[in-house]
Design a protein around this motif. Structure first.
Motif, PDB file in Angstrom:
ATOM      1  N   GLY A  36      -4.077  16.002  -0.042  1.00  0.00           N
ATOM      2  CA  GLY A  36      -4.532  17.040  -0.947  1.00  0.00           C
ATOM      3  C   GLY A  36      -4.346  18.438  -0.420  1.00  0.00           C
ATOM      4  O   GLY A  36      -4.360  19.396  -1.197  1.00  0.00           O
ATOM      5  N   THR A  37      -4.154  18.602   0.885  1.00  0.00           N
ATOM      6  CA  THR A  37      -4.029  19.937   1.483  1.00  0.00           C
ATOM      7  C   THR A  37      -2.630  20.216   2.011  1.00  0.00           C
ATOM      8  O   THR A  37      -2.369  21.329   2.467  1.00  0.00           O
ATOM      9  CB  THR A  37      -5.036  20.086   2.638  1.00  0.00           C
ATOM     10  OG1 THR A  37      -4.776  19.064   3.621  1.00  0.00           O
ATOM     11  CG2 THR A  37      -6.457  19.941   2.116  1.00  0.00           C
ATOM     12  N   ALA A  38      -1.743  19.216   2.000  1.00  0.00           N
ATOM     13  CA  ALA A  38      -0.407  19.427   2.574  1.00  0.00           C
ATOM     14  C   ALA A  38       0.380  20.470   1.801  1.00  0.00           C
ATOM     15  O   ALA A  38       1.077  21.307   2.380  1.00  0.00           O
ATOM     16  CB  ALA A  38       0.369  18.098   2.608  1.00  0.00           C
ATOM     17  N   ALA A  39       0.256  20.442   0.464  1.00  0.00           N
ATOM     18  CA  ALA A  39       1.001  21.415  -0.347  1.00  0.00           C
ATOM     19  C   ALA A  39       0.470  22.824  -0.146  1.00  0.00           C
ATOM     20  O   ALA A  39       1.232  23.796  -0.179  1.00  0.00           O
ATOM     21  CB  ALA A  39       0.936  21.022  -1.823  1.00  0.00           C
ATOM     22  N   ASP A  68       0.861  -1.180   0.000  1.00  0.00           N
ATOM     23  CA  ASP A  68       0.000   0.000   0.000  1.00  0.00           C
ATOM     24  C   ASP A  68       0.900   1.234   0.000  1.00  0.00           C
ATOM     25  O   ASP A  68       1.579   1.514   1.006  1.00  0.00           O
ATOM     26  CB  ASP A  68      -0.905  -0.004   1.228  1.00  0.00           C
ATOM     27  CG  ASP A  68      -1.838   1.197   1.260  1.00  0.00           C
ATOM     28  OD1 ASP A  68      -1.903   1.935   0.247  1.00  0.00           O
ATOM     29  OD2 ASP A  68      -2.497   1.407   2.295  1.00  0.00           O
ATOM     30  N   PRO A  69       0.994   1.986  -1.068  1.00  0.00           N
ATOM     31  CA  PRO A  69       1.923   3.131  -1.108  1.00  0.00           C
ATOM     32  C   PRO A  69       1.601   4.206  -0.085  1.00  0.00           C
ATOM     33  O   PRO A  69       2.505   4.881   0.416  1.00  0.00           O
ATOM     34  CB  PRO A  69       1.792   3.648  -2.546  1.00  0.00           C
ATOM     35  CG  PRO A  69       0.494   3.118  -3.047  1.00  0.00           C
ATOM     36  CD  PRO A  69       0.275   1.817  -2.344  1.00  0.00           C
ATOM     37  N   ILE A  70       0.317   4.385   0.255  1.00  0.00           N
ATOM     38  CA  ILE A  70      -0.038   5.394   1.257  1.00  0.00           C
ATOM     39  C   ILE A  70       0.472   4.979   2.631  1.00  0.00           C
ATOM     40  O   ILE A  70       0.987   5.807   3.403  1.00  0.00           O
ATOM     41  CB  ILE A  70      -1.556   5.613   1.267  1.00  0.00           C
ATOM     42  CG1 ILE A  70      -2.035   6.111  -0.099  1.00  0.00           C
ATOM     43  CG2 ILE A  70      -1.942   6.614   2.352  1.00  0.00           C
ATOM     44  CD1 ILE A  70      -1.403   7.414  -0.522  1.00  0.00           C
ATOM     45  N   GLN A  71       0.363   3.696   2.949  1.00  0.00           N
ATOM     46  CA  GLN A  71       0.880   3.203   4.222  1.00  0.00           C
ATOM     47  C   GLN A  71       2.398   3.376   4.293  1.00  0.00           C
ATOM     48  O   GLN A  71       2.946   3.791   5.325  1.00  0.00           O
ATOM     49  CB  GLN A  71       0.509   1.732   4.388  1.00  0.00           C
ATOM     50  CG  GLN A  71       1.107   1.058   5.625  1.00  0.00           C
ATOM     51  CD  GLN A  71       0.515   1.598   6.910  1.00  0.00           C
ATOM     52  OE1 GLN A  71      -0.699   1.668   7.052  1.00  0.00           O
ATOM     53  NE2 GLN A  71       1.362   1.985   7.853  1.00  0.00           N
ATOM     54  N   LEU A  72       3.086   3.081   3.202  1.00  0.00           N
ATOM     55  CA  LEU A  72       4.540   3.246   3.178  1.00  0.00           C
ATOM     56  C   LEU A  72       4.927   4.711   3.325  1.00  0.00           C
ATOM     57  O   LEU A  72       5.855   5.049   4.072  1.00  0.00           O
ATOM     58  CB  LEU A  72       5.095   2.683   1.871  1.00  0.00           C
ATOM     59  CG  LEU A  72       4.907   1.185   1.629  1.00  0.00           C
ATOM     60  CD1 LEU A  72       5.405   0.810   0.242  1.00  0.00           C
ATOM     61  CD2 LEU A  72       5.631   0.374   2.685  1.00  0.00           C
ATOM     62  N   LEU A  74      -5.326   6.445   7.188  1.00  0.00           N
ATOM     63  CA  LEU A  74      -6.534   7.070   6.679  1.00  0.00           C
ATOM     64  C   LEU A  74      -6.472   8.584   6.801  1.00  0.00           C
ATOM     65  O   LEU A  74      -6.742   9.318   5.846  1.00  0.00           O
ATOM     66  CB  LEU A  74      -7.758   6.521   7.421  1.00  0.00           C
ATOM     67  CG  LEU A  74      -9.125   7.005   6.926  1.00  0.00           C
ATOM     68  CD1 LEU A  74      -9.315   6.647   5.460  1.00  0.00           C
ATOM     69  CD2 LEU A  74     -10.247   6.421   7.786  1.00  0.00           C
ATOM     70  N   SER A  75      -6.098   9.075   7.978  1.00  0.00           N
ATOM     71  CA  SER A  75      -5.985  10.531   8.149  1.00  0.00           C
ATOM     72  C   SER A  75      -4.841  11.100   7.319  1.00  0.00           C
ATOM     73  O   SER A  75      -4.907  12.230   6.828  1.00  0.00           O
ATOM     74  CB  SER A  75      -5.774  10.859   9.628  1.00  0.00           C
ATOM     75  OG  SER A  75      -4.592  10.248  10.110  1.00  0.00           O
ATOM     76  N   PHE A  76      -3.775  10.322   7.152  1.00  0.00           N
ATOM     77  CA  PHE A  76      -2.667  10.795   6.323  1.00  0.00           C
ATOM     78  C   PHE A  76      -3.092  10.914   4.862  1.00  0.00           C
ATOM     79  O   PHE A  76      -2.725  11.862   4.172  1.00  0.00           O
ATOM     80  CB  PHE A  76      -1.486   9.829   6.458  1.00  0.00           C
ATOM     81  CG  PHE A  76      -0.303  10.195   5.604  1.00  0.00           C
ATOM     82  CD1 PHE A  76       0.546  11.225   5.970  1.00  0.00           C
ATOM     83  CD2 PHE A  76      -0.052   9.522   4.425  1.00  0.00           C
ATOM     84  CE1 PHE A  76       1.622  11.566   5.179  1.00  0.00           C
ATOM     85  CE2 PHE A  76       1.020   9.859   3.637  1.00  0.00           C
ATOM     86  CZ  PHE A  76       1.869  10.883   4.017  1.00  0.00           C
ATOM     87  N   ALA A  77      -3.903   9.956   4.399  1.00  0.00           N
ATOM     88  CA  ALA A  77      -4.375  10.020   3.013  1.00  0.00           C
ATOM     89  C   ALA A  77      -5.284  11.227   2.798  1.00  0.00           C
ATOM     90  O   ALA A  77      -5.276  11.836   1.730  1.00  0.00           O
ATOM     91  CB  ALA A  77      -5.108   8.723   2.664  1.00  0.00           C
ATOM     92  N   ARG A  78      -6.087  11.588   3.809  1.00  0.00           N
ATOM     93  CA  ARG A  78      -6.957  12.760   3.673  1.00  0.00           C
ATOM     94  C   ARG A  78      -6.157  14.057   3.615  1.00  0.00           C
ATOM     95  O   ARG A  78      -6.618  15.045   3.016  1.00  0.00           O
ATOM     96  CB  ARG A  78      -7.939  12.805   4.834  1.00  0.00           C
ATOM     97  CG  ARG A  78      -8.968  11.663   4.805  1.00  0.00           C
ATOM     98  CD  ARG A  78      -9.769  11.651   6.086  1.00  0.00           C
ATOM     99  NE  ARG A  78     -10.755  10.567   6.089  1.00  0.00           N
ATOM    100  CZ  ARG A  78     -11.468  10.207   7.162  1.00  0.00           C
ATOM    101  NH1 ARG A  78     -11.297  10.866   8.305  1.00  0.00           N
ATOM    102  NH2 ARG A  78     -12.322   9.205   7.087  1.00  0.00           N
TER     103      ARG A  78
END
Length: 469
Positions: free
Chosen positions: A334-337, A291-295, A327-331
């Motif tokens: 889109g706003t981190a940048a 899972d790339p998001i988990q990594l 899950l929270s990291f994936a959300r």
């Protein structure tokens, strides 16, 4: 005979024996013409027939005494380096998977003093597969342990290892171990980093991008970096494509490069004809479970903890960073940048330098006086000038002003040096006859009065006359 040879060696500015052999037939007659050396005919014949080995043997004690009683010793690892063959960038010729370039990245920050963590980077030439392992110190036994661990991480057997000339690799521990494991050992040329272009590229694109340029040391920090690299190896090798050079040619002053289409190391491994099907099947099974998001969340968590350790070096307790929720990291992706997220291992942004207007100096009214003092006494120091200024105006000058006087002296002497260099003439060397008369075909230029030579500051802080005499 030996005294004459020593005189010739000193007159040649202490060159080696092989160069002195060629200089003796030219140097010996020149010394005889000017009365510097008066050998007999037998000594002259012997001096002109000496070999380089005989000269070095006769001068060995003199060279040791001239070096202050110290004899240069050959390095311990030079014998091992000599027996390891050299491989350049152009010598690979499309090897099968298993041949790696290996290098170390130092995490010492702005200082190389003391002990700090090193990252051992291994890059497969055929596929670009990258493995990074942290080492607590630079040691040959730790390099062997890291390569043993990397052998279990690579999907295929390591067949070749290309090192640089670091003593951590070129020693009596790493090289014999590689040969015992049937690993072909080669090395790059000294100070030629392009010989290891594959691993040098990964040092910046993978290691520095993940860890940054801070200083890291200690076993606990090494464990955090091991967690970071464990997640990064899967993300980089399975999901991040990279370019690979296809051809390079030169057309005049332009170098034209052509690249293969970008592909991940996983895709290159699946498409390589020399890999067995069992290895490709295991790679496909591993790819389906990732899972790339988990990594990426694991990488960010480790980077935050490493960012807290930058500059601490055990002086303060580092707070433990809680594991990130995928899950929270994936959300937040889109706003981190938009929120200008900065990774913990990134460099601190430098503040813009604010240009300042030069303020008037206390020395401005006395500048002409100081220049007159220096013209008469060029060896004056800043403290002496401050003392003279204090006698003129005690309320304005004291020993605390010697720093601004030093800066003024540097600027004045720099101007004098620039003027001296510009005004130095370039004289032509013209052949003259023995009796001093010029040749008939080339008349000598008319003599003129010598120019006024400027005075140049020497390394000892004094001004000397730049006169040919």
């Amino acid at each position: 005979m030996r005294d004459a040879l020593i005189a010739l060696w000193e007159a040649s500015d202490r060159v080696c024996g092989k160069r002195l052999v060629s200089m003796i037939p030219v140097l010996l007659p020149a010394l005889e013409r000017h009365g510097r050396l008066k050998p007999t005919s037998a000594e002259r014949a012997l001096l002109t027939t000496l070999s380089a080995a005989t000269i070095d043997r006769m001068l060995i004690d003199v060279k040791i005494a001239a070096a202050g009683g110290r004899r240069r010793r050959v390095g311990f690892y030079s014998a091992i380096r000599r027996e390891v063959p050299i491989r350049t960038f152009n010598d690979w010729a499309n090897p099968p998977p298993g041949f790696c370039e290996i290098d170390m990245v130092a995490h010492g920050g702005t200082s190389v003093a003391g002990s700090f963590i090193q990252t051992l980077t291994m890059v497969d030439i055929a596929t670009g597969w990258t493995e990074c392992l942290p080492l607590v110190t630079r040691d040959g036994s730790l390099v062997v342990e890291a390569m043993t661990r990397a052998q279990g991480l690579f999907p295929w057997v390591i067949c070749g290892a290309d090192f640089d000339n670091d003593s951590a690799f070129m020693n009596d521990v790493v090289v014999p171990w590689c040969r015992a494991q049937k690993i072909e050992v080669t090395r790059s040329r000294a100070y030629k980093k392009n010989d290891q272009a594959f691993v040098e590229q990964k040092n910046g694109a993978v290691v520095r991008r993940l860890v940054g340029y801070g200083r890291f040391d200690g076993v606990e920090t090494a464990r955090v970096m091991a967690r970071l690299y464990a997640a990064a190896r899967l993300l980089v090798n399975f999901f991040q494509p990279s370019f690979k050079l296809k051809e390079k040619r030169r057309e005049g002053a332009k170098i034209i490069k052509r690249y293969h289409p970008p592909a991940t190391p996983y895709e290159r491994a699946l498409g390589h004809p020399k890999l067995p099907s069992a290895v490709k099947r295991r790679l496909r099974q591993t790819y389906r479970t990732l899972d790339p998001i988990q990594l990426l969340a694991t990488i960010r968590t480790a980077q935050e903890e490493l960012g807290e350790r930058i500059g601490k070096r055990g002086l303060a307790k580092v707070p433990t960073v809680s594991p990130a929720d995928p899950l929270s990291f994936a959300r937040s992706l889109g706003t981190a940048a938009k929120t200008a997220e900065v990774r913990g291992t990134h460099r601190r942004p430098k503040r813009r330098y604010k240009k300042r207007i030069r303020m008037p100096s206390k020395l401005d009214p006395h500048l002409a006086i100081i220049e007159n003092w220096l013209a008469v006494e060029p060896q004056l120091t800043a403290l002496a000038i401050v003392g003279r200024l204090a006698t003129i105006d005690p309320s304005m000058f004291s020993d605390k002003q010697h720093s601004i006087v030093q800066r003024l002296l540097r600027s004045l002497r720099r101007k004098v040096a620039e003027t001296a260099i510009v005004s130095m003439p370039v004289d032509e060397i013209r052949p003259e006859a023995v009796d001093g008369a010029a040749c008939d075909e080339h008349s000598a230029p008319p003599t003129a009065s010598p120019p006024s030579w400027p005075r140049l500051e020497t390394g000892l802080g004094q001004l000397v006359d730049l006169h040919p005499g």
